[in-house]
Design a protein around this motif. Sequence first.
Motif, mmCIF file in Angstrom:
data_model
loop_
_atom_site.group_PDB
_atom_site.id
_atom_site.type_symbol
_atom_site.label_atom_id
_atom_site.label_comp_id
_atom_site.label_asym_id
_atom_site.label_seq_id
_atom_site.Cartn_x
_atom_site.Cartn_y
_atom_site.Cartn_z
ATOM 1 N N GLY A 8 0.819 -1.209 0.000
ATOM 2 C CA GLY A 8 0.000 0.000 0.000
ATOM 3 C C GLY A 8 0.856 1.263 0.000
ATOM 4 O O GLY A 8 2.087 1.213 0.048
ATOM 5 N N LEU A 9 0.210 2.401 -0.031
ATOM 6 C CA LEU A 9 0.882 3.687 -0.077
ATOM 7 C C LEU A 9 1.430 4.060 1.299
ATOM 8 O O LEU A 9 0.720 4.050 2.297
ATOM 9 N N MET A 10 2.723 4.393 1.359
ATOM 10 C CA MET A 10 3.362 4.847 2.593
ATOM 11 C C MET A 10 3.453 6.368 2.555
ATOM 12 O O MET A 10 3.862 6.947 1.548
ATOM 13 N N VAL A 11 3.046 7.022 3.650
ATOM 14 C CA VAL A 11 3.129 8.480 3.746
ATOM 15 C C VAL A 11 4.007 8.839 4.936
ATOM 16 O O VAL A 11 4.103 8.090 5.904
ATOM 17 N N GLU A 12 4.649 9.998 4.874
ATOM 18 C CA GLU A 12 5.492 10.450 5.972
ATOM 19 C C GLU A 12 4.625 10.824 7.161
ATOM 20 O O GLU A 12 3.571 11.440 7.016
ATOM 21 N N ASP A 13 5.069 10.415 8.347
ATOM 22 C CA ASP A 13 4.327 10.694 9.569
ATOM 23 C C ASP A 13 5.326 11.105 10.639
ATOM 24 O O ASP A 13 6.511 10.791 10.550
ATOM 25 N N HIS A 14 4.878 11.792 11.659
ATOM 26 C CA HIS A 14 5.735 12.246 12.743
ATOM 27 C C HIS A 14 5.382 11.475 14.005
ATOM 28 O O HIS A 14 4.209 11.314 14.338
ATOM 29 N N PHE A 15 6.407 10.995 14.707
ATOM 30 C CA PHE A 15 6.221 10.185 15.905
ATOM 31 C C PHE A 15 6.998 10.789 17.064
ATOM 32 O O PHE A 15 8.056 11.377 16.880
ATOM 33 N N LEU A 16 6.477 10.614 18.272
ATOM 34 C CA LEU A 16 7.155 11.073 19.471
ATOM 35 C C LEU A 16 7.902 9.889 20.075
ATOM 36 O O LEU A 16 7.310 8.860 20.406
ATOM 37 N N ASP A 17 9.234 10.022 20.208
ATOM 38 C CA ASP A 17 10.085 8.958 20.738
ATOM 39 C C ASP A 17 10.239 9.147 22.241
ATOM 40 O O ASP A 17 10.943 10.037 22.697
ATOM 41 N N PHE A 18 9.572 8.299 23.036
ATOM 42 C CA PHE A 18 9.631 8.406 24.489
ATOM 43 C C PHE A 18 10.895 7.791 25.068
ATOM 44 O O PHE A 18 11.282 8.088 26.169
ATOM 45 N N GLU A 19 11.534 6.875 24.338
ATOM 46 C CA GLU A 19 12.700 6.164 24.843
ATOM 47 C C GLU A 19 14.010 6.752 24.339
ATOM 48 O O GLU A 19 15.050 6.130 24.433
ATOM 49 N N GLY A 20 13.988 7.915 23.778
ATOM 50 C CA GLY A 20 15.196 8.534 23.243
ATOM 51 C C GLY A 20 16.225 8.810 24.324
ATOM 52 O O GLY A 20 15.897 8.992 25.495
ATOM 53 N N THR A 21 17.494 8.828 23.939
ATOM 54 C CA THR A 21 18.556 9.053 24.908
ATOM 55 C C THR A 21 18.548 10.481 25.439
ATOM 56 O O THR A 21 19.056 10.744 26.511
ATOM 57 N N LEU A 22 17.959 11.402 24.698
ATOM 58 C CA LEU A 22 17.917 12.801 25.114
ATOM 59 C C LEU A 22 16.543 13.194 25.651
ATOM 60 O O LEU A 22 16.190 14.367 25.683
ATOM 61 N N GLY A 23 15.752 12.221 26.054
ATOM 62 C CA GLY A 23 14.395 12.511 26.505
ATOM 63 C C GLY A 23 13.420 12.361 25.356
ATOM 64 O O GLY A 23 13.687 11.698 24.372
#
Length: 81
Positions: A8-23
């Motif tokens: 199917g069609l993939m579109v760009e999306d924005h996600f919030l990374d809770f486990e990131g090393t910088l918060g």
Amino acid sequence: MNCSRCRGLMVEDHFLDFEGTLGHMWTTGHRCMNCGHVHDPVIEQHRLARVKTVPALPSGEPDYQDEEVHLGSESYIARAA
């Protein structure tokens, strides 16, 4: 870009990374409009890290030749005389 699951069609999306090393931080990835499959660099890294090859015997049957078998009293059937 096409989805690796359903094509199917993939579109760009924005996600919030809770486990990131910088918060908490925002990251971008791609989401399928059909099945919802998400593809982003962090998920791809984890998927590649988990991939392990499992050795298989040529016959496809398990090999129990070197394993010890212990039969206890539960393996005997008492018969009434």
